[in-house]
Enzyme design. Structure first.
Site, PDB file in Angstrom:
ATOM      1  N   ASP A 105      -5.419  -2.973 -14.432  1.00 10.81           N
ATOM      2  CA  ASP A 105      -6.250  -2.911 -15.632  1.00 10.81           C
ATOM      3  C   ASP A 105      -5.757  -3.922 -16.656  1.00 10.81           C
ATOM      4  OD1 ASP A 105      -7.308  -0.708 -14.328  1.00 10.81           O
ATOM      5  OD2 ASP A 105      -6.143   0.735 -15.509  1.00 10.81           O
ATOM      6  N   TYR A 127       4.119   2.546  -8.917  1.00 12.86           N
ATOM      7  CA  TYR A 127       3.875   2.260 -10.328  1.00 12.86           C
ATOM      8  C   TYR A 127       4.851   3.059 -11.179  1.00 12.86           C
ATOM      9  CZ  TYR A 127      -0.590  -0.206  -9.646  1.00 12.86           C
ATOM     10  OH  TYR A 127      -1.554  -1.112  -9.294  1.00 12.86           O
TER      11      TYR A 127
END
Length: 216
Positions: free
Chosen positions: A15, A74
């Site tokens: 993103d 992540y």
């Protein structure tokens, strides 16, 4: 440097505003690069300050940075400080009284294979929004919370919705049934309301079958 237009293929998209500690990409060349270290130096000289190449490797012609990836890791960082100019855009600055026990309780619900259609803004998905999260762990200190997530793949905003919703439970804004009702839901799709900002999210590592780079 190669005297020809060269397209790179990344391991995936992040993103806007999300960071990458270790992103991977591949590209094809029509001639050999005799000195990879010299080539890396030349490329880094041309890149802006917010991007650095850590390593180049020669791989088989059929190797693909995206399709050969088996899982990704992540990390999401939450600072307990109200304001910190040195961490601006690098963490989620959140001084609210987050209950770590409740945060871990909420995060544990997402481990395993689940239908995450209510935890992504992706419109359609060839796998019916089903993904597998192998591990979620947390590290907590006085000023920083780090959430580590390892899965076979993550969809748009998925981690940010997971973290945002878990923090909402840790702040007693929702109950646990809110998460349970949206996870693996067989009802009409209704995306959850809580999304963590992009600032605190980092792509930490990409794992590959038969090859695993650990770059420090």
């Amino acid at each position: 440097i190669l005297n020809t237009e060269t397209t790179i293929q990344g391991s995936g998209r992040t993103d806007a505003g999300v960071h990458a500690l270790n992103q991977h990409f591949h590209f094809e060349v029509k001639k050999d690069i005799p000195d990879l270290n010299r080539f890396m130096y030349s490329v880094n000289c041309l890149l802006p300050q917010d991007i650095v190449i850590k390593n180049f490797e020669i791989v088989d012609d059929n190797w693909h940075s995206r399709f050969n990836a088996t899982k990704k890791k992540y990390i999401y960082k939450i600072s307990r400080r109200t304001k910190d100019p040195f961490l601006d855009k690098l963490v989620w600055l959140n001084s609210d009284p987050i209950d770590i026990g409740k945060l871990k309780e909420a995060l544990s619900l997402f481990v395993g294979k689940h239908d995450f259609k209510d935890f992504t803004s992706k419109e359609t998905d060839e796998d019916n929004f089903v993904r597998k999260i192998m591990r979620i762990s947390t590290k907590n200190s006085k000023d920083l919370i780090e959430i580590s997530l390892v899965g076979d793949g993550f969809m748009r905003y998925e981690i940010r919705f997971i973290v945002g919703t878990s923090v909402a439970y840790a702040l007693s804004l929702i109950d646990l049934d809110y998460i349970k009702n949206h996870l693996d839901s067989n009802q009409n799709r209704e995306i959850v309301r809580y999304k963590a900002p992009s600032d605190g999210l980092y792509l930490a590592q990409v794992f590959y079958k038969n090859i695993h780079w650990v770059i420090i």
